[in-house]
Design a protein around this motif. Structure first.
Motif, PDB file in Angstrom:
ATOM      1  N   LEU A 154      -5.430   5.235 -12.979  1.00  0.00           N
ATOM      2  CA  LEU A 154      -4.567   4.455 -13.874  1.00  0.00           C
ATOM      3  C   LEU A 154      -3.302   3.672 -13.130  1.00  0.00           C
ATOM      4  O   LEU A 154      -2.635   2.622 -13.789  1.00  0.00           O
ATOM      5  CB  LEU A 154      -4.278   4.983 -15.289  1.00  0.00           C
ATOM      6  N   VAL A 155      -2.645   4.305 -12.229  1.00  0.00           N
ATOM      7  CA  VAL A 155      -1.499   4.160 -11.546  1.00  0.00           C
ATOM      8  C   VAL A 155      -1.428   2.843 -10.806  1.00  0.00           C
ATOM      9  O   VAL A 155      -2.242   2.889 -10.112  1.00  0.00           O
ATOM     10  CB  VAL A 155      -0.875   5.226 -10.912  1.00  0.00           C
ATOM     11  N   THR A 156      -0.612   1.912 -11.125  1.00  0.00           N
ATOM     12  CA  THR A 156      -0.820   0.640 -10.276  1.00  0.00           C
ATOM     13  C   THR A 156       0.695   0.680  -9.336  1.00  0.00           C
ATOM     14  O   THR A 156       0.927   1.104  -8.192  1.00  0.00           O
ATOM     15  CB  THR A 156      -1.166  -0.602 -10.649  1.00  0.00           C
ATOM     16  N   PHE A 157       1.617   0.065 -10.120  1.00  0.00           N
ATOM     17  CA  PHE A 157       2.828  -0.232  -9.521  1.00  0.00           C
ATOM     18  C   PHE A 157       3.854   0.514 -10.275  1.00  0.00           C
ATOM     19  O   PHE A 157       5.210   0.184  -9.773  1.00  0.00           O
ATOM     20  CB  PHE A 157       3.245  -1.641  -9.418  1.00  0.00           C
ATOM     21  N   PRO A 207       0.836  -1.101   0.050  1.00  0.00           N
ATOM     22  CA  PRO A 207       0.030  -0.029   0.008  1.00  0.00           C
ATOM     23  C   PRO A 207       0.777   1.243   0.037  1.00  0.00           C
ATOM     24  O   PRO A 207       0.618   2.119  -0.675  1.00  0.00           O
ATOM     25  CB  PRO A 207      -0.864   0.000   1.347  1.00  0.00           C
ATOM     26  N   LEU A 208       1.981   1.334   0.883  1.00  0.00           N
ATOM     27  CA  LEU A 208       2.700   2.229   0.908  1.00  0.00           C
ATOM     28  C   LEU A 208       3.487   2.526  -0.667  1.00  0.00           C
ATOM     29  O   LEU A 208       3.766   3.743  -0.898  1.00  0.00           O
ATOM     30  CB  LEU A 208       3.678   2.139   1.990  1.00  0.00           C
ATOM     31  N   VAL A 221       2.029   6.649  -6.949  1.00  0.00           N
ATOM     32  CA  VAL A 221       0.946   7.572  -7.234  1.00  0.00           C
ATOM     33  C   VAL A 221       1.645   9.021  -7.186  1.00  0.00           C
ATOM     34  O   VAL A 221       1.436   9.893  -8.086  1.00  0.00           O
ATOM     35  CB  VAL A 221      -0.312   7.532  -6.271  1.00  0.00           C
ATOM     36  N   HIS A 274       2.494   1.714  -3.323  1.00  0.00           N
ATOM     37  CA  HIS A 274       1.710   2.278  -4.474  1.00  0.00           C
ATOM     38  C   HIS A 274       1.223   3.533  -4.337  1.00  0.00           C
ATOM     39  O   HIS A 274       1.450   4.252  -5.292  1.00  0.00           O
ATOM     40  CB  HIS A 274       0.230   1.309  -4.234  1.00  0.00           C
ATOM     41  N   LEU A 275       1.142   4.208  -2.963  1.00  0.00           N
ATOM     42  CA  LEU A 275       1.196   5.605  -2.594  1.00  0.00           C
ATOM     43  C   LEU A 275       2.339   6.419  -3.271  1.00  0.00           C
ATOM     44  O   LEU A 275       2.190   7.258  -3.997  1.00  0.00           O
ATOM     45  CB  LEU A 275       0.928   5.517  -1.295  1.00  0.00           C
TER      46      LEU A 275
END
Lengths: 290, 316
Positions: free
Chosen positions: A48-51, A29-30, A36, A32-33
């Motif tokens: 649209l942003v994932t990894f 989660p961190l 972003v 991914h943030l």
């Protein structure tokens, strides 16, 4: 040898994979943030942003660091963390040293211990605490964020349990050499207690850095808000009344919010790996007695 | 000869009187406790007297001494209030679910982690799973609100893989409860394993060797050596948790809830905050808090007694 049997080997591979996935779940989660926050705002807002970052840019960070509200909050948080942790370490370790003495040496020890422990069990609660700060005239000051939590009884107990494991011979040698309690404490106890002191400091630093609630109730001016409270106001409460219109305009951008969340978590991400090797010993020795 | 005796007595195994005196010096020990004692007096004991507000109609303008005494009015109001029963139930529900999950999952996780033989991998896993414990609920709420949104990454994933409708994790009452418990377990399971890992490292390796010689495989070793060694500390944790059943984690719920799901999500602490500081009902909020503190105190005393009785646990 069970290590070499086939079923155990299969289990072992399966186990390693499972635990690796579980531990990555704690980080994703961190991560991914962060991705972003590093993306251009259009793809980020569209989800649209994932990894990976899409349209890599540091713009969000640039905007965060010209935001005066953010910067003043950052400064308040740094101040409270350094001052709060430093003061608390002094007050709590010296108290823990005295309380680690046996009743034979320090007769009032048990009375003091109960005096402290009662506050762990029972408290006046939110409203009387609020009124006290109001009456003391500490409203809207840095001291309101530092003083109420200065004595952490749990930490005192961790420290004193550790101090009691220090061999008595060391202490006796110091006394025979003519040292008093203060000297013995500084020259003998502190150096051998690095793991537990590192653990307790980590707890205190994290506590100050993460603490937001006292900021909500005791601080009124936007420029005196600690970072955690600032973040709480913009992310969760969405109560913008304390903030600049300029800040509010920026908030619609997911990337900026992400960059702020990431920056606010960064000091912990930086300090934690260095202190984490201590805290297992620190906590274990302090808390578990065989 | 005479001259020889005196120094000998000095070197003897017992410290002389001067050293002993220095060793005692109680006044300096008192002095060392003093700063902490004063701070605790001001910031913990003085507010305790504020509890009297629960028996008054406290008006800030009148202050403590001139506000009207109303006896048990606020407590009666609390009991006749259906909403209060609802939040008490919510608090118990959240706290109990978390206590159970935070016991079972770390227990299993510690057992599995104990089977990881590669030290480097084990360390890495440990470092990663401890991490969320140190992030605040504000930070995590920011992240959760983002990834759990109806257009967030989790819903995108669920929708594309399972083809279901997006789930309103934080806005639908029963999903909210699930989210609260799951995210709490996610944050704390790694850190909660520390105590089990400590217990594991305390097991005598000779036991495993003996079992090995007797032909026990890893499964049997786990069943008859490892698990029995972890049970006592598990019991201590479970008993001590009893004192916490009225604490459902204010920070987490405060940062994730919204008026939409007050019915399923509100707990005593969030209620006290809203009634007390936001609506200015100082006396009523203090009464609710007092009720909670008294019950908690009783439970803590019972749980510490039990932990001492069954597992010999003491805090100091």
């Amino acid at each position: 040898m069970y290590h070499k049997t086939m079923p155990y080997r299969i289990f072992s591979i399966f186990n390693n994979v499972l635990l690796t996935i579980l531990s990555l779940l704690c980080l994703l989660p961190l991560y991914h943030l962060l991705m972003v926050s590093l993306s251009a705002s259009a793809p980020a807002n569209a989800g649209l942003v994932t990894f990976w970052p899409i349209g890599f840019t540091l713009e969000a960070y640039a905007k965060t660091f010209v935001n005066t509200n953010f910067l003043s909050s950052l400064w308040v948080s740094i101040q409270r963390t350094v001052l709060g942790t430093g003061l608390a370490l002094i007050v709590n370790t010296i108290a823990a040293y005295a309380l680690s003495k046996e009743t034979r040496v320090f007769r009032a020890r048990n009375i003091y211990l109960w005096y402290f422990v009662i506050t762990m069990l029972f408290s006046g609660g939110l409203i009387p605490g609020y009124i006290l700060i109001l009456k003391l005239g500490l409203m809207n000051t840095l001291l309101a964020l530092i003083l109420p939590g200065l004595v952490a009884v749990f930490n005192i107990i961790l420290l004193l349990n550790f101090f009691r494991t220090v061999p008595k011979d060391l202490e006796e040698a110091a006394f025979i050499d003519g040292a008093g309690h203060l000297q013995t404490f500084i020259k003998i106890y502190l150096p051998v207690s690095v793991p537990v002191i590192a653990t307790v400091s980590l707890f205190m630093m994290v506590g100050h850095w993460n603490s937001y609630f006292d900021g909500i109730i005791y601080i009124r001016d936007a420029e005196k808000l600690p970072l955690a409270t600032f973040m709480q106001t913009i992310i969760v409460q969405a109560d913008m009344s304390k903030l600049d219109p300029e800040v509010v305009a920026n908030l619609s951008q997911r990337t900026i919010r992400a960059s702020q969340i990431f920056i606010s978590a960064l000091p912990i991400l930086l300090v934690y790996p260095f202190l984490q090797r201590y805290f297992v010993t620190g906590i274990v020795v302090g808390a578990v007695k065989e | 000869m005479e001259a020889n005796r005196v120094p000998q007595a000095d070197i003897g195994s017992k410290p002389n009187r001067k050293t002993k005196k220095r060793y005692k010096q109680p006044w300096i020990l008192h002095l060392m406790v003093l700063p902490a004692a004063i701070m605790v007096f001001i910031f913990s004991y003085i507010p305790m007297s504020g509890i009297l507000m629960a028996f008054q109609d406290y008006k800030p303008a009148l202050g403590f001494f001139d506000s009207e005494w109303v006896g048990l009015k606020h407590f009666r109001y609390m009991w006749e209030n259906d909403y209060f029963l609802q939040i008490t139930w919510n608090t118990l529900f959240f706290a109990c679910s978390k206590i159970i999950m935070n016991l079972i999952i770390p227990f299993v996780f510690a057992l599995l982690l104990n089977e990881v033989r590669k030290i480097a991998l084990k360390r890495t896993i440990q470092t990663l799973v401890y991490l969320p414990h140190f992030l605040s609920w504000v930070t995590l709420s920011g992240i959760l609100i983002d990834i759990l949104a109806q257009t967030g990454i989790i819903n995108q994933f669920l929708v594309s893989v399972f083809g279901i409708k997006p789930i309103f994790f934080l806005g639908d009452g029963s999903w909210f409860r699930f989210t609260i418990i799951a995210s709490d377990v996610w944050k704390e399971f790694g850190f909660n394993t520390i105590i089990f890992l400590a217990a594991l490292s305390g097991i005598n390796p000779a036991l495993y060797e003996a079992a090995e010689v007797d032909g026990a495989g890893r499964w049997k070793q786990t069943m008859y050596i490892t698990i029995p060694a972890l049970i006592p500390i598990g019991i201590v944790i479970a008993t001590l948790a009893l004192g916490n059943v009225l604490n459902a984690n204010f920070d987490q719920i405060f940062n994730l809830y919204s008026p939409l799901i007050y019915q399923q999500g509100d707990i005593i602490d969030t209620f006290v905050y809203r009634e007390g500081l936001l609506s200015g009902q100082f006396s009523f909020a203090t009464a609710v808090n007092l009720f909670k503190s008294v019950i908690s105190l009783i439970l803590i005393v019972i749980s510490y007694r039990l932990a001492y009785r069954f597992a010999g646990y003491r805090i100091f």
